[in-house]
Design a protein around this motif. Structure first.
Motif, short mmCIF file in Angstrom:
data_model
loop_
_atom_site.label_atom_id
_atom_site.label_comp_id
_atom_site.label_asym_id
_atom_site.label_seq_id
_atom_site.Cartn_x
_atom_site.Cartn_y
_atom_site.Cartn_z
N VAL A 136 4.73 1.77 10.65
CA VAL A 136 6.04 2.38 10.82
C VAL A 136 7.11 1.28 10.83
N LYS A 137 6.79 0.18 11.48
CA LYS A 137 7.74 -0.95 11.54
C LYS A 137 7.97 -1.56 10.16
N ALA A 138 7.01 -1.44 9.28
CA ALA A 138 7.15 -1.99 7.92
C ALA A 138 7.99 -1.09 7.02
N LEU A 139 8.29 0.12 7.44
CA LEU A 139 9.02 1.08 6.61
C LEU A 139 10.51 0.79 6.49
N ARG A 140 11.05 -0.05 7.28
CA ARG A 140 12.50 -0.22 7.33
C ARG A 140 13.14 -0.45 5.96
N HIS A 141 12.49 -1.20 5.10
CA HIS A 141 13.07 -1.48 3.79
C HIS A 141 12.13 -1.05 2.67
N ASN A 142 11.43 0.02 2.88
CA ASN A 142 10.40 0.42 1.92
C ASN A 142 10.57 1.87 1.52
N LYS A 143 10.36 2.15 0.25
CA LYS A 143 10.35 3.53 -0.22
C LYS A 143 8.92 4.05 -0.09
N ILE A 144 8.81 5.31 0.28
CA ILE A 144 7.48 5.89 0.46
C ILE A 144 7.53 7.37 0.10
N SER A 145 6.41 7.88 -0.41
CA SER A 145 6.29 9.31 -0.71
C SER A 145 4.90 9.76 -0.28
N ILE A 180 0.84 -1.20 0.00
CA ILE A 180 0.00 0.00 0.00
C ILE A 180 0.87 1.25 0.00
N MET A 181 1.89 1.27 0.88
CA MET A 181 2.74 2.45 0.99
C MET A 181 3.53 2.70 -0.30
N ALA A 182 3.96 1.66 -0.96
CA ALA A 182 4.79 1.81 -2.16
C ALA A 182 3.97 2.10 -3.41
N GLU A 183 2.78 1.51 -3.51
CA GLU A 183 2.04 1.58 -4.77
C GLU A 183 0.94 2.63 -4.82
N TRP A 184 0.41 3.05 -3.67
CA TRP A 184 -0.64 4.06 -3.71
C TRP A 184 0.01 5.43 -3.65
#
Length: 132
Positions: free
Chosen positions: A109-118, A94-98
């Motif tokens: 927040v814990k899922a963000l460690r290896h994720n790009k987000i904008s 969800i964070m990467a594709e939406w």
């Protein structure tokens, strides 16, 4: 829209949804596992729920959540979601594709460690900030 909840954390999505309404949102759709959604329905008629199958959020729920995101202005993600691997995969997707506006809280927040987000406001507590 609020995406979260799990068998252990039923109240998190309920409280997040009510807070959104009290802060000025016209309507709030809570996307949560079915038992969580039913509990929310019993607590308030003010939140619309989408009952996702199972006790936890899973990557397979993406096909249900994705079309609903087209109607959302903002998605609040992570409240009460838990840290199961399948749940974390969904939150990352969800964070990467939406591309829309996101409020990332709690277990997301814990899922963000290896994720790009904008387009996101990240609201960690002290422990979550240490993880980041």
């Amino acid at each position: 829209m609020v995406v979260g909840g799990s068998e252990e954390y039923v109240g998190a999505v309920y409280l997040a949804g009510l807070t959104a309404l009290r802060s000025g949102a016209d309507s709030v759709l809570a996307m949560a596992p079915s038992k969580v959604s039913w509990a929310i329905n019993a607590l308030t008629p003010d939140l619309v729920t989408k009952k996702l199958p199972g006790e936890y959020l899973r990557l397979s729920h993406w096909k249900i959540i994705q079309p609903a995101l087209k109607t959302a202005d903002v998605v609040l993600i992570g409240n009460g979601a838990g840290i199961k691997l399948e749940t974390q995969k969904l939150l990352r997707k969800i964070m990467a594709e939406w591309p829309g506006l996101k409020v990332v809280d709690a277990d997301a927040v814990k899922a963000l460690r290896h994720n790009k987000i904008s387009n996101a406001l990240i609201t960690p507590n002290r422990k979550e900030l240490a993880i980041l």
